[in-house]
Design an enzyme around this catalytic site. Structure first.
Site, PDB file in Angstrom:
ATOM      1  N   GLU A 137      34.219  34.853  42.474  1.00  0.00           N
ATOM      2  CA  GLU A 137      34.338  33.554  43.141  1.00  0.00           C
ATOM      3  C   GLU A 137      35.732  33.350  43.726  1.00  0.00           C
ATOM      4  O   GLU A 137      35.885  32.775  44.812  1.00  0.00           O
ATOM      5  CB  GLU A 137      33.988  32.425  42.163  1.00  0.00           C
ATOM      6  CG  GLU A 137      32.569  32.466  41.630  1.00  0.00           C
ATOM      7  CD  GLU A 137      31.519  32.443  42.735  1.00  0.00           C
ATOM      8  OE1 GLU A 137      31.774  31.855  43.802  1.00  0.00           O
ATOM      9  OE2 GLU A 137      30.434  33.028  42.530  1.00  0.00           O
ATOM     10  N   ASP A 205      32.422  41.215  45.636  1.00  0.00           N
ATOM     11  CA  ASP A 205      32.378  42.181  44.534  1.00  0.00           C
ATOM     12  C   ASP A 205      33.500  43.200  44.664  1.00  0.00           C
ATOM     13  O   ASP A 205      34.211  43.496  43.701  1.00  0.00           O
ATOM     14  CB  ASP A 205      31.038  42.919  44.518  1.00  0.00           C
ATOM     15  CG  ASP A 205      29.881  42.056  44.057  1.00  0.00           C
ATOM     16  OD1 ASP A 205      30.135  40.999  43.455  1.00  0.00           O
ATOM     17  OD2 ASP A 205      28.723  42.446  44.307  1.00  0.00           O
TER      18      ASP A 205
END
Length: 487
Positions: A137, A205
């Site tokens: 995030e 990611d």
């Protein structure tokens, strides 16, 4: 002390925050993604992002089931800032929030604001797995994915983006209505948004796993956690909510696994704070908490020393939540004797004392705490103990200093309002309550309360000037927020 402040609200803000994202660039020697420029700057400046973030955070505080628990807030922000300190392209301050929700999810939005669902503690086997979600995030924020999504939508379907932002706010206040509106708004452009979102998820990611590794966490935790989510989706009729807002094709898992395998293997022990935070979250904010928590504590009791201590803490917490104060005190006592300065133990001991109307015992213990001057959790505990013990002036003295240094903490303003009310300081009570309303986005009510406070003090006094100046500040804030209230 948080037992007195706990709230139980129902709302959601999830799917809206992850719509329509576009893949940006990241200049890192270990990353092979192409540089796609900084075009988001043509749509939103960093200052505008922070202003929008401020607006949405206030709406979040006012509508969503935030867990405003000082201990958990301190833990997730400490963990989050450890990760942020190892991230690149950090352009805004970061703030981390916890929502009471049994669905696995997390989201990031404007201005460095990251929200975690409490269910993440249940599904994270270790601290590295929790950190992997947070690093992901954080990477959405540093890459300005939401700003880039706004630019793309303004270029291709401006009305869709405006409608989506409006639906975000509606979803905060009325989840079903908000999500229905969002679904209708996005129907015509959904496929393009999904493809952008998949690209952004993969980039978050890739960058997040680097942040994870640089921060001293196990990079394998990210693919391991993703694999857990996929397994749950395969064997369940309803996939985890996080997979609805964060697409996870097999290629994304394979890419994360490949990247982790290229990094140096690490053996990382979870901190004791992680286990204590998990025990607290499951014990106080999990709908099926009794049996689930008991099973976990039984498992921890056979584990390492940190797990054993967390298990004992969890047992004491369970007893306190069931109002079995003598049992809770007996269970907690060995832990507190071994670590008398531990904030987790001191907080629980305070709740036990106050539950048995022993405020003076809590006050004496907290006054002698080693970290009282530097630990906000202990300061709030002591103020609350003074308040419950019939010493509101002592509480107000602490809370006036506390709110000066922690202006965004609604716990401090709530306790200060209670203390001023007990002292019959009507204008100061109103002013403290006004700050709580302002933090929750209710600026009209905040201004009204401050106007009432101003009318109760001497005309032309310094105190009146302060109240009037604060009213002017809030009116200016209303003007800055006007574009968002019209969406």
């Amino acid at each position: 002390m948080f037992r007195q402040l706990k709230k139980n609200l129902v709302a959601t803000l999830i799917a809206a925050m992850t719509i329509g994202q576009v893949a940006p660039a990241f200049a890192d020697s270990a990353d092979t993604l192409p540089d796609m420029g900084t075009s988001a700057g043509s749509t939103l400046s960093i200052g505008q992002e922070m202003q929008m973030g401020d607006y949405y955070v206030r709406q979040l505080r006012g509508s969503a089931p935030l867990i405003n628990d000082p201990l958990l807030t301190q833990y997730i922000n400490s963990l989050g800032m450890r990760l942020v300190s190892h991230a690149n392209s950090v352009k805004t301050p970061f703030h981390f929030f916890l929502i009471n929700n049994d669905e696995i999810n997390a989201f990031a939005f404007f201005g460095g604001n990251v929200v975690l669902h409490s269910a993440l503690f249940r599904y994270s086997d270790n601290e590295s797995q929790l950190a992997s979600v947070m690093a992901h995030e954080i990477s959405h924020v540093t890459q300005r994915h939401l700003a880039r999504a706004m630019e793309d939508q303004q270029r291709n379907a401006p009305l869709t983006w405006v409608g989506a932002l409006g639906s975000i706010l509606l979803a905060m206040a009325s989840p079903q209505a908000g999500m229905a509106a969002l679904t209708g708004t996005l129907a015509g452009t959904r496929q393009g948004m999904i493809s952008f979102t998949q690209q952004n998820e993969q980039e978050a990611d890739r960058i997040g796993i680097q942040v994870l590794q640089r921060s001293g966490f196990d990079p394998q935790a990210m693919p391991t956690f993703l694999e857990k989510l996929l397994d749950q989706a395969r064997y369940s009729s309803r996939p985890p909510e996080i997979l609805l807002t964060h697409p996870l094709p097999e290629s994304r898992l394979a890419d994360a696994r490949n990247r982790a395998n290229q990094m140096r293997p690490m053996v990382v022990q979870s901190s004791e704070d992680f286990y204590l935070a998990k025990a607290r979250t499951l014990g106080m904010y999990n709908s099926g908490r009794n049996q689930l928590t008991s099973d976990l504590l039984d498992e921890w009791a056979k584990g390492n020393v940190r797990q054993q201590r967390a298990a004992q803490y969890g047992r004491a917490l369970q007893a306190m939540e069931a109002n079995k104060y003598d049992e809770a005190r007996k269970t907690l006592q060995p832990l507190l004797a071994a670590e008398p300065g531990n904030a987790w133990y001191l907080d629980l001991a305070t709740d036990i004392d106050l539950g048995q109307n022993k405020a003076n015992e809590a006050i004496n213990r907290l006054k002698n705490a080693r970290d009282l001057r530097t630990n906000p959790v202990l300061q709030l505990n002591l103020a609350n103990a003074y308040l419950q013990g019939g010493q509101p002036q002592e509480a107000a003295n602490i809370l006036n200093r506390y709110t000066f240094n922690n202006k965004d903490d609604s716990n401090g303003w709530d306790l200060l309002a209670q203390a001023e009310a007990a002292l019959n300081n009507r204008d100061q009570e109103l002013a403290a309550r006004a700050e709580g309303y302002a933090l929750a986005g209710r600026l009209d009510q905040a201004i009204s309360l401050l106007s009432s406070a101003s009318s109760q003090v001497k005309l032309g006094s310094l105190q009146q000037a302060r109240y009037d100046a604060r009213i002017d500040q809030l009116r200016q804030l209303q003007e800055r927020f006007k574009p968002y209230t019209k969406m």
